[in-house]
Design an enzyme around this catalytic site. Structure first.
Site, PDB file in Angstrom:
ATOM      1  N   GLU A   1       4.160  -4.476   2.285  1.00 35.62           N
ATOM      2  CA  GLU A   1       4.733  -4.947   0.951  1.00 35.62           C
ATOM      3  C   GLU A   1       6.305  -5.507   0.975  1.00 35.62           C
ATOM      4  O   GLU A   1       7.069  -4.419   1.303  1.00 35.62           O
ATOM      5  CB  GLU A   1       4.694  -4.055  -0.085  1.00 35.62           C
ATOM      6  CG  GLU A   1       3.228  -3.958  -0.834  1.00 35.62           C
ATOM      7  CD  GLU A   1       3.266  -2.929  -1.954  1.00 35.62           C
ATOM      8  OE1 GLU A   1       2.913  -1.753  -1.585  1.00 35.62           O
ATOM      9  OE2 GLU A   1       3.572  -3.199  -3.134  1.00 35.62           O
TER      10      GLU A   1
ATOM     11  N   LYS B   1      11.036   3.916  -0.195  1.00 29.30           N
ATOM     12  CA  LYS B   1      11.837   2.742  -0.487  1.00 29.30           C
ATOM     13  C   LYS B   1      12.639   2.766  -1.876  1.00 29.30           C
ATOM     14  O   LYS B   1      13.600   2.660  -1.915  1.00 29.30           O
ATOM     15  CB  LYS B   1      10.863   1.502  -0.478  1.00 29.30           C
ATOM     16  CG  LYS B   1      10.517   0.725   0.849  1.00 29.30           C
ATOM     17  CD  LYS B   1       9.640  -0.319   0.860  1.00 29.30           C
ATOM     18  CE  LYS B   1       8.194   0.171   1.252  1.00 29.30           C
ATOM     19  NZ  LYS B   1       7.293  -1.100   1.206  1.00 29.30           N
TER      20      LYS B   1
ATOM     21  N   ARG C   1       1.530   9.536   7.817  1.00 26.08           N
ATOM     22  CA  ARG C   1       2.717   8.810   8.073  1.00 26.08           C
ATOM     23  C   ARG C   1       3.733   9.802   8.357  1.00 26.08           C
ATOM     24  O   ARG C   1       3.795  10.798   8.714  1.00 26.08           O
ATOM     25  CB  ARG C   1       3.179   8.402   6.660  1.00 26.08           C
ATOM     26  CG  ARG C   1       3.422   9.358   5.525  1.00 26.08           C
ATOM     27  CD  ARG C   1       3.831   8.762   4.282  1.00 26.08           C
ATOM     28  NE  ARG C   1       3.192   7.747   3.649  1.00 26.08           N
ATOM     29  CZ  ARG C   1       3.874   6.509   3.505  1.00 26.08           C
ATOM     30  NH1 ARG C   1       5.176   6.478   3.466  1.00 26.08           N
ATOM     31  NH2 ARG C   1       3.167   5.605   2.895  1.00 26.08           N
TER      32      ARG C   1
HETATM   33  P1  ATP Z   1       7.053   3.261   0.739  1.00 23.57           P
HETATM   34  O1  ATP Z   1       6.316   4.516   0.254  1.00 23.57           O
HETATM   35  O2  ATP Z   1       8.379   3.454   1.502  1.00 23.57           O
HETATM   36  O3  ATP Z   1       7.234   2.291  -0.236  1.00 23.57           O
HETATM   37  P2  ATP Z   1       4.820   1.905   1.825  1.00 23.57           P
HETATM   38  O4  ATP Z   1       3.690   2.673   2.134  1.00 23.57           O
HETATM   39  O5  ATP Z   1       4.501   1.356   0.298  1.00 23.57           O
HETATM   40  O6  ATP Z   1       5.864   2.697   1.889  1.00 23.57           O
HETATM   41  P3  ATP Z   1       4.240  -0.626   2.830  1.00 23.57           P
HETATM   42  O7  ATP Z   1       5.323  -1.905   3.042  1.00 23.57           O
HETATM   43  O8  ATP Z   1       3.187  -0.810   1.958  1.00 23.57           O
HETATM   44  O9  ATP Z   1       5.327   0.549   2.399  1.00 23.57           O
HETATM   45  O10 ATP Z   1       3.846  -0.433   4.323  1.00 23.57           O
HETATM   46  C1  ATP Z   1       3.605  -1.047   5.337  1.00 23.57           C
HETATM   47  C2  ATP Z   1       2.521  -0.350   6.296  1.00 23.57           C
HETATM   48  O11 ATP Z   1       3.493   0.441   6.993  1.00 23.57           O
HETATM   49  C3  ATP Z   1       1.533   0.177   5.580  1.00 23.57           C
HETATM   50  O12 ATP Z   1       0.184   0.134   6.727  1.00 23.57           O
HETATM   51  C4  ATP Z   1       1.896   1.793   5.909  1.00 23.57           C
HETATM   52  O13 ATP Z   1       0.949   2.345   5.973  1.00 23.57           O
HETATM   53  C5  ATP Z   1       2.798   1.802   6.928  1.00 23.57           C
HETATM   54  N1  ATP Z   1       3.941   2.775   6.710  1.00 23.57           N
HETATM   55  C6  ATP Z   1       4.787   2.890   5.727  1.00 23.57           C
HETATM   56  N2  ATP Z   1       5.583   4.006   5.665  1.00 23.57           N
HETATM   57  C7  ATP Z   1       5.076   4.738   6.706  1.00 23.57           C
HETATM   58  C8  ATP Z   1       5.644   5.967   7.635  1.00 23.57           C
HETATM   59  N3  ATP Z   1       6.417   6.572   7.034  1.00 23.57           N
HETATM   60  N4  ATP Z   1       4.835   6.199   8.724  1.00 23.57           N
HETATM   61  C9  ATP Z   1       4.007   5.459   9.178  1.00 23.57           C
HETATM   62  N5  ATP Z   1       3.518   4.150   8.363  1.00 23.57           N
HETATM   63  C10 ATP Z   1       4.052   4.099   7.264  1.00 23.57           C
HETATM   64 MG    MG Z   2       2.849   0.291   0.040  1.00 19.62          MG
END
Ligand code: ATP
Ligand code: MG
Length: 563
Positions: free
Chosen positions: A37, A272, A262
């Site tokens: 995202e 984020k 994760r």
């Molecule tokens: P945040 O909680 O930091 O906002 P998010 O999961 O909303 O992170 P996205 O941009 O939606 O972030 O993530 C894109 C991809 O990266 C998703 O498939 C998510 O599962 C993966 N991802 C995000 N954070 C991690 C992490 N700490 N470890 C492994 N994969 C991750």
């Molecule tokens: Mg997300």
């Protein structure tokens, strides 16, 4: 007797894909996707997912799509779209032609929503936020049905079309999937799939005023792109029944969702929202502050893509949430730079040393090995003269036992140069602070020879005062003092910031370092690995960032000089 198990074929997701290829379940295809995202910049957690999705696709001769799941215009920005593209390339991965945006599917997603309404599987709901929560209930008690649940298909279609046309204010209506208000899984209690949002989207502009919810857009985008394995993090496990329900209800191509844990890294934060708080609160200098776990920050600090990929390999893929020690990441960069970085001498906390029996107008150049791990990296000449700087820490007026560095009457080896013995100490009259040492050197020890087989236990680094170049050196340390600031009690991660996470000093460096290029990485002997800052370094005037200290430098030098 049992035959030994075959060697492990790797993590569970790799095995699932192997099985699917064997049974022909996906028609021999492997298509993964990395779906950020664009509401914040990529961090090292994303690198784990990027490495896995692109890595698995490459390994099985498949492809990995880069798809922006851009369904929330209020938090997203093209700045982050660009950052993801730049940083995925930097990590060494390539999506080829396969760049997609959920927003490109808005029209199709709308059509799918209409189809669900026609099938009696979605309805327009007028409950306000408070009522919505109250009707949804709690996992242990069934929820209450919304009055909209019994609305006729025609009327649902009519209101949904008028939602799209902009007739209603935000919050007036939502579109909900008609699933099960008694499900113990709250995500199945008639979840919202469309909401009114009168906002301009970074790609579609003002064309839309209704936007699909993430859960609705995500599974259908996967389906549209014929993804075979939709790999996501564990928190989406509870969303999987919804993922499956939507695709089944619409009878469309159905990828398999697989969840993994994760990455959480110690002494930092990854969310984020929290990163944003640090940037906006000016606790750090920006998204690329070298203390942040963002890919831009790690790059600026001096981390290499190879070290980050290596780290992601080593942590592996599991189903269990845990906290990974940042020491492992540090180990990966040390491991790489040990093989590739030139050794140089730099003094960061200088103490002036006058070698009384060395002629004032004399200078000479000693050979210094660039990298003992790699003879092909050759050697260089390091200038020496009567006045040098050593590290303040390498001198003790009253040395404790086993202090083998410089002390009054004690002899020490200057790396690559000669042996010196301290003869006197000059102090500031008022403060008592040591301002200068006087030493003598043994001419027979020049170039590192050991005169009469004499044992000198300690070796220290130095720079010639006359030849040294001065440079700003930024000593970075962990940003937080707490191992897991996001989970610390009190729910205030800012309280755990390390007040000494950045210390700026003026370093005295051997003169060859004026010509390093921005982003060059070197080892300052005995101090750590440093990177010439890619933004603030000027030609002839580098600024250095400490990437990581050398944990074991002392042990190594002692051993090396004992024989
Ligand atoms: P945040 O909680 O930091 O906002 P998010 O999961 O909303 O992170 P996205 O941009 O939606 O972030 O993530 C894109 C991809 O990266 C998703 O498939 C998510 O599962 C993966 N991802 C995000 N954070 C991690 C992490 N700490 N470890 C492994 N994969 C991750
Ligand atoms: Mg997300």
């Amino acid at each position: 007797m049992n035959t030994p198990e075959p060697a492990s074929t790797g993590h569970f997701i790799r095995r699932i894909i192997e099985d699917d290829l064997k049974t022909g379940k996906t028609g021999g295809r492997v298509v993964t996707r990395f779906p950020p995202e664009p509401n914040g910049p990529p961090h090292i957690g994303h690198a784990k997912s990027i490495g896995m999705n692109f890595g698995l696709a490459a390994e099985f001769g498949g492809v990995c799509h880069l798809r922006f799941d851009d369904t929330n215009p209020s938090t997203e920005d093209v700045e982050y779209v660009d950052a993801f593209q730049r940083d995925i390339r930097w990590l060494g991965f390539d999506w080829g032609q396969n760049l997609f945006y959920a927003s490109d599917y808005y029209e199709r997603l709308y059509t799918y929503a209409v189809e669900l309404i026609k099938k009696g599987k979605a309805y327009v709901c007028e409950l306000n936020t408070g009522e919505f929560k109250e009707y949804r209930g709690v996992p242990t008690r069934p929820g209450k049905e919304s009055p909209g649940r019994t609305r006729l298909v025609e009327e649902n279609l009519d209101i949904f079309a008028r939602m799209r046309a902009g007739e209603f204010d935000e919050g007036r209506y939502v579109l909900r999937a008609r699933i099960d208000m008694a499900s113990p899984n709250l995500h199945l209690r008639d979840p919202v799939i469309y909401r009114i949002k009168k906002e301009v989207h970074h790609r579609t502009g003002a064309v839309w005023c209704i936007y699909p919810m993430y859960d609705f857009a995500h599974c259908l985008s996967d389906s549209i792109e014929k993804i075979t394995h939709s790999i996501c993090t564990l928190e989406f496990e509870v969303h999987r029944p919804l993922y499956d329900w939507i695709l089944d209800a619409l009878e469309v191509y159905h990828p398999r969702q697989i969840e993994f844990a994760r990455l959480n890294l110690s002494y930092t934060i990854m969310s984020k929202r929290k990163l944003q708080q640090l940037v906006e609160g000016k606790q750090v200098a920006g998204w690329d502050d070298p203390r942040l776990p963002t890919l831009a920050g790690l790059r600026r600090r001096g981390y290499t893509p190879a070290a980050i990929r290596d780290f992601c390999e080593r942590i592996g893929i599991t189903k269990f949430n845990s906290l990974t020690d940042v020491a492992l990441l540090e180990h990966c960069i040390r491991d790489e730079l040990n093989k590739t970085a030139s050794r140089v001498m730099a003094v960061l906390n200088p103490l002036r040393v006058v070698i009384d029996n060395y002629p004032e107008d004399q200078e000479e150049f000693f050979d210094a090995v660039n990298n003992p791990e790699d003879p092909t990296m050759g050697s260089r000449k390091v200038p020496f003269s009567r006045v040098i700087y050593i590290e303040r820490d390498d001198f003790r007026e009253q040395p404790p036992k086993k202090f083998f560095r410089l002390a009054p009457g004690q002899e020490v080896r200057l790396r690559y140069a000669c042996y010196i013995t301290c003869t006197s100490v000059v102090k500031d009259d008022k403060t008592g602070e040591i301002v200068e040492l006087h030493c003598t050197y043994d001419p027979a020890s020049r170039g590192g020879a050991s005169p009469d087989g004499r044992k000198v236990r300690g070796t220290i680094h130095w720079v010639s005062a006359r030849h040294a170049v001065q440079a700003e050196v930024r000593l970075y340390d962990r940003l937080f003092l707490h191992e897991n600031p996001a989970e610390a009690e009190g729910n205030d991660f800012l309280r755990h910031l390390n007040p000494n996470s950045l210390q700026v000093v003026t370093g005295f460096l051997e003169p060859g370092l004026v010509s390093v290029n921005p982003w060059d990485r070197v080892q300052f002997e005995r101090l750590g690995y440093f990177c010439a800052d890619g933004v603030d370094s000027k030609p002839g005037q580098p600024v250095f960032n400490r990437i990581v200290t050398l944990k074991d430098s002392w042990g190594k030098i002692e051993k090396g000089s004992a024989g």
